[in-house]
Design a protein around this motif. Structure first.
Motif, PDB file in Angstrom:
ATOM      1  N   ALA A  66       0.993  -1.302  -0.266  1.00 53.26           N
ATOM      2  CA  ALA A  66      -0.055   0.060   0.797  1.00 53.26           C
ATOM      3  C   ALA A  66       1.164   1.269   0.075  1.00 53.26           C
ATOM      4  CB  ALA A  66      -1.107  -0.073   0.926  1.00 53.26           C
ATOM      5  N   GLU A  67       2.064   1.237   0.776  1.00 52.55           N
ATOM      6  CA  GLU A  67       2.639   2.806   0.727  1.00 52.55           C
ATOM      7  C   GLU A  67       3.859   2.473  -0.675  1.00 52.55           C
ATOM      8  OE1 GLU A  67       5.985   1.893   4.161  1.00 52.55           O
ATOM      9  OE2 GLU A  67       3.870   1.764   5.969  1.00 52.55           O
ATOM     10  N   LEU A  68       4.363   1.454  -1.359  1.00 50.07           N
ATOM     11  CA  LEU A  68       4.419   2.129  -2.500  1.00 50.07           C
ATOM     12  C   LEU A  68       3.641   1.635  -3.291  1.00 50.07           C
ATOM     13  CD1 LEU A  68       6.949  -1.534  -2.916  1.00 50.07           C
ATOM     14  CD2 LEU A  68       7.767   1.289  -2.796  1.00 50.07           C
ATOM     15  N   ARG A  69       2.452   1.259  -3.058  1.00 48.99           N
ATOM     16  CA  ARG A  69       1.426   2.230  -4.464  1.00 48.99           C
ATOM     17  C   ARG A  69       1.181   3.725  -4.333  1.00 48.99           C
ATOM     18  NH1 ARG A  69      -1.828  -2.222  -7.214  1.00 48.99           N
ATOM     19  NH2 ARG A  69      -3.532  -0.572  -7.746  1.00 48.99           N
ATOM     20  N   GLY A  70       1.177   4.001  -2.685  1.00 45.28           N
ATOM     21  CA  GLY A  70       0.974   5.200  -2.896  1.00 45.28           C
ATOM     22  C   GLY A  70       1.797   6.181  -3.173  1.00 45.28           C
ATOM     23  N   ARG A  71       3.014   5.922  -2.830  1.00 46.87           N
ATOM     24  CA  ARG A  71       3.952   7.318  -3.321  1.00 46.87           C
ATOM     25  C   ARG A  71       4.279   7.096  -5.012  1.00 46.87           C
ATOM     26  NH1 ARG A  71      10.470   4.021  -2.032  1.00 46.87           N
ATOM     27  NH2 ARG A  71       9.058   3.632  -0.545  1.00 46.87           N
ATOM     28  N   MET A  72       3.647   5.937  -5.500  1.00 46.83           N
ATOM     29  CA  MET A  72       4.291   6.333  -7.021  1.00 46.83           C
ATOM     30  C   MET A  72       3.074   6.805  -7.919  1.00 46.83           C
ATOM     31  SD  MET A  72       4.787   1.558  -7.455  1.00 46.83           S
ATOM     32  CE  MET A  72       4.256   1.916  -8.920  1.00 46.83           C
ATOM     33  N   LYS A  73       1.408   6.978  -6.712  1.00 48.01           N
ATOM     34  CA  LYS A  73       0.847   7.867  -7.148  1.00 48.01           C
ATOM     35  C   LYS A  73       0.892   9.130  -6.874  1.00 48.01           C
ATOM     36  CE  LYS A  73      -3.830   5.569  -6.391  1.00 48.01           C
ATOM     37  NZ  LYS A  73      -4.401   4.930  -5.581  1.00 48.01           N
ATOM     38  N   ARG A  74       1.666   9.583  -5.920  1.00 48.41           N
ATOM     39  CA  ARG A  74       1.966  10.498  -5.683  1.00 48.41           C
ATOM     40  C   ARG A  74       3.462  10.999  -6.578  1.00 48.41           C
ATOM     41  NH1 ARG A  74       1.744   8.780  -0.570  1.00 48.41           N
ATOM     42  NH2 ARG A  74       4.735   8.843  -0.281  1.00 48.41           N
ATOM     43  N   GLN A  75       3.976   9.984  -6.644  1.00 51.45           N
ATOM     44  CA  GLN A  75       5.067  10.847  -8.002  1.00 51.45           C
ATOM     45  C   GLN A  75       4.705  10.772  -8.943  1.00 51.45           C
ATOM     46  OE1 GLN A  75       7.750   7.327  -7.912  1.00 51.45           O
ATOM     47  NE2 GLN A  75       9.475   8.658  -6.438  1.00 51.45           N
ATOM     48  N   GLN A  76       3.249  10.538  -9.789  1.00 56.92           N
ATOM     49  CA  GLN A  76       2.471  11.044 -11.110  1.00 56.92           C
ATOM     50  C   GLN A  76       2.312  11.803 -11.763  1.00 56.92           C
ATOM     51  OE1 GLN A  76      -0.013   7.320 -12.175  1.00 56.92           O
ATOM     52  NE2 GLN A  76       0.088   7.202 -13.581  1.00 56.92           N
ATOM     53  N   ARG A  77       1.258  12.283  -9.555  1.00 54.47           N
ATOM     54  CA  ARG A  77       1.088  13.329  -9.633  1.00 54.47           C
ATOM     55  C   ARG A  77       1.438  14.135  -9.917  1.00 54.47           C
ATOM     56  NH1 ARG A  77      -2.540  12.975  -4.757  1.00 54.47           N
ATOM     57  NH2 ARG A  77      -2.913  11.095  -5.183  1.00 54.47           N
ATOM     58  N   ARG A  78       2.896  14.720  -9.267  1.00 51.15           N
ATOM     59  CA  ARG A  78       3.474  15.246  -9.018  1.00 51.15           C
ATOM     60  C   ARG A  78       3.703  15.595 -10.331  1.00 51.15           C
ATOM     61  NH1 ARG A  78       7.859  13.886  -5.953  1.00 51.15           N
ATOM     62  NH2 ARG A  78       6.389  13.351  -3.844  1.00 51.15           N
ATOM     63  N   GLN A  79       4.168  14.483 -11.458  1.00 46.02           N
ATOM     64  CA  GLN A  79       5.329  14.619 -12.663  1.00 46.02           C
ATOM     65  C   GLN A  79       4.057  15.355 -13.544  1.00 46.02           C
ATOM     66  OE1 GLN A  79       6.252  10.581 -13.710  1.00 46.02           O
ATOM     67  NE2 GLN A  79       7.902  11.217 -12.886  1.00 46.02           N
ATOM     68  N   GLU A  80       2.631  14.864 -13.743  1.00 43.14           N
ATOM     69  CA  GLU A  80       1.374  15.544 -13.837  1.00 43.14           C
ATOM     70  C   GLU A  80       1.524  17.189 -13.945  1.00 43.14           C
ATOM     71  OE1 GLU A  80      -1.893  13.003 -13.307  1.00 43.14           O
ATOM     72  OE2 GLU A  80      -1.239  11.738 -14.236  1.00 43.14           O
ATOM     73  N   LYS A  81       1.680  16.890 -12.628  1.00 47.29           N
ATOM     74  CA  LYS A  81       1.541  18.663 -12.028  1.00 47.29           C
ATOM     75  C   LYS A  81       2.285  19.678 -12.919  1.00 47.29           C
ATOM     76  CE  LYS A  81      -0.779  19.478  -7.563  1.00 47.29           C
ATOM     77  NZ  LYS A  81      -0.105  19.722  -7.300  1.00 47.29           N
ATOM     78  N   SER A  82       3.783  19.208 -12.922  1.00 49.05           N
ATOM     79  CA  SER A  82       5.091  19.975 -13.612  1.00 49.05           C
ATOM     80  C   SER A  82       4.911  19.831 -15.292  1.00 49.05           C
ATOM     81  CB  SER A  82       6.040  19.382 -13.089  1.00 49.05           C
ATOM     82  OG  SER A  82       6.966  17.552 -13.179  1.00 49.05           O
ATOM     83  N   ALA A  83       3.876  18.974 -15.458  1.00 52.69           N
ATOM     84  CA  ALA A  83       4.274  18.698 -16.916  1.00 52.69           C
ATOM     85  C   ALA A  83       3.561  19.755 -18.088  1.00 52.69           C
ATOM     86  CB  ALA A  83       3.178  17.529 -18.025  1.00 52.69           C
TER      87      ALA A  83
END
Lengths: 58, 253
Positions: free
Chosen positions: A41-58
């Protein structure tokens, strides 16, 4: 059957020993499973946060 | 590289270890359970009552295999701790740390069932006998390793510090084993021997040996289960770990 459970008068001692044995192994079996769930669950959460951050900066 | 080192490197690579143990663990637990149940049937139903202790002696069918397991777990932990400290192999660090809680459980069962047997047979739950005291030290060593491992933030530094503690504590293992022959206190001497004939009837010996086999298989199943979670956590940033996390549906771990 009753005679078997009585264990020659030592039933309380014998069965409480076996209960402790079973309970300890049950806890030993469950602990890594619960931890695995938490880690994934922690790994999935971390990956989701990373993805969101990437989308924001894109 | 020869075949053995090649195998070691392959099995020791985190994704392979995670995959292979994932396949092994259910079979190991199933085998331990099956063999254990046959052993329990032999010990509780088929074996006759003892002429002196009546049925109270049946506690030894779990007490003795768990006591052997505690020592075995400690030796397994110390060997992996040694490999981890000398060659810095990640899998060994993780295996050493994974064996501490399993060893602690087996040692705790040994102490608890020993006390429960001691009350009706010796007339006391506890005495500061050499075997009992060194077994309690064994439990404290396991707990010390777990505590130290959890007290340090950096996982690999923590594992190395705890591995060092575990390695030093190995001096207690021969003390536990030989305590009954070095000091003539209350705990009985060795009955089941590797060298020479065992002083136990075969109707009581085979359930004991089956339960010893079952607890050994259980140990490896449980250590592998713990090790693969630690590995996933430690390697969380790597591609293979992300793939596993993605492929695992919540609730279907």
């Amino acid at each position: 059957m009753n005679e078997f459970l009585a264990m020659g008068g030592y039933g309380a001692y014998v069965w409480s020993s076996y209960a402790i044995f079973a309970l300890a192994l049950l806890i030993d079996y469950i602990t890594p499973r619960l931890r695995n769930r938490r880690v994934i669950a922690e790994l999935r959460g971390r990956m989701k946060r990373q993805q969101r951050r990437q989308e924001k900066s894109a | 590289m020869n075949t053995l080192t090649l195998w070691f490197h392959k099995f020791g690579s985190p994704p392979t270890f995670h995959r292979v143990t994932g396949l092994l663990i259910p079979w190991l637990f199933a085998a331990a359970l099956l063999i254990g149940l046959v052993g329990l049937y032999g010990g509780l139903v088929l074996a006759p009552a003892d002429y002196q202790q009546s049925d109270a002696y049946r506690i030894i069918f779990i007490h003795v295999p768990c006591a052997w397991m505690g020592l075995f777990a400690y030796i397994f932990m110390a060997v992996n701790a040694f490999i981890a400290l000398v060659w810095r192999i990640k899998i060994s660090e993780i295996l050493a740390m994974a064996s501490a809680p399993v060893g602690a459980w087996f040692t705790a069962i040994t102490l608890a069932t020993g006390a429960i047997w001691g009350k009706p047979m010796w007339g006391t739950w506890w005495t500061w006998d050499a075997r009992l005291t060194s077994e309690l030290v064994l439990l404290f060593l396991f707990l010390g390793v777990i505590g130290l491992y959890n007290a340090i933030e950096d996982r690999r530094q923590a594992a190395r510090a705890a591995a060092f503690l575990g390695l030093v504590g190995i001096v207690n293992v021969p003390i536990v084993h030989f305590s009954v022959s070095w000091w003539n206190t209350l705990h009985q001497g060795t009955t089941v021997r590797l060298l020479g004939p065992s002083r136990i009837d075969s109707s009581m010996l085979w359930p004991l040996l089956l339960l010893a086999l079952a607890t050994h298989i259980w140990f490896f199943a449980s250590v592998f289960a713990r090790a693969r979670v630690s590995l996933l956590e430690l390697e969380g940033g790597k591609e293979w770990a992300r793939e596993i996390a993605l492929a695992t549906e919540p609730g279907h771990e």
